[in-house]
Design a protein around this motif. Structure first.
Motif: not given
Length: 218
Positions: A46-50
């Motif tokens: 999720l951090r990578l997506m954001k």
């Protein structure tokens, strides 16, 4: 350790690639928890997506998991919440998202990386709400009826394409090995190029609405 990812360049365009890794040897499989991500893995994804959203980079997810890690410690650290958060955030991600099931796509462990604008599958991959063994155990109280369960579940790429759960099936050679991997990668390269041309042409509002309607239809 089952989730890996980072920034890459595809035809000169920066993209974020996130994958679920299993490993090739027993040692690597153990290190990667046999491709079953922990809550921390989903939070990493999720951090990578954001981050991709912040910098306007399309997201490419490669899915290969029998499911999320179901150990007690994973539940204590919020496995269900981590999966639900990914599903929620991906549904409104303001950049193009493509998910490709390259092997196993099991349960919420796969769905947490497959709330995408399009979902594709390799010809011999599977994508389902749970394993045939689990399905048979719940429905018939007999995990040995997994073969029968697999037929009922319609979890193959061909079945899911007919049901419009996925958008594309990527053909595989009859004897698919590392030596002829380029045949599959070549197709995938063409398809990804076309996908990015189409989906980067949409406005943010159009992109998010299109994704919303995709899951309303399913």
């Amino acid at each position: 350790k089952a989730i890996i990812g980072g920034t890459a360049y595809f035809h000169g365009r920066p993209v974020t690639v996130i994958a679920q890794a299993k490993g090739r040897t027993t040692k690597e499989n153990i290190e990667r928890n046999f491709g079953m991500p922990s809550p921390e893995g989903y939070r990493k994804a999720l951090r990578l997506m954001k981050q991709a959203e912040k910098f306007g980079r399309p997201v490419i997810c490669l899915v290969d998991t029998p499911g999320a890690f179901c150990g007690l410690e994973a539940e204590q650290r919020g496995q269900g919440e981590a999966i639900a958060r990914n599903i929620f955030e991906m549904s409104g991600l303001r950049v193009p998202v493509i998910s490709v099931v390259i092997g196993e796509g099991g349960s919420g462990g796969a769905l947490a990386m497959a709330v995408a604008d399009e979902v594709w599958m390799l010809e011999n991959s599977v994508y389902s709400v749970l394993s045939p063994e689990g399905f048979a155990s719940i429905l018939w109280k007999d995990s040995k009826r997994a073969g029968e369960a697999a037929e009922v579940m319609r979890l193959t790429a061909g079945d899911l394409l007919k049901l419009e759960v996925i958008e594309k099936v990527i053909a595989e050679p009859e004897n698919y090995t590392r030596e002829n991997l380029d045949k599959v990668c070549g197709q995938l390269e063409v398809f990804l190029s076309d996908f990015l041309k189409v989906y980067t042409s949409f406005s943010i509002d159009e992109l998010v609405e299109k994704r919303y309607q995709r899951f309303r239809r399913i």
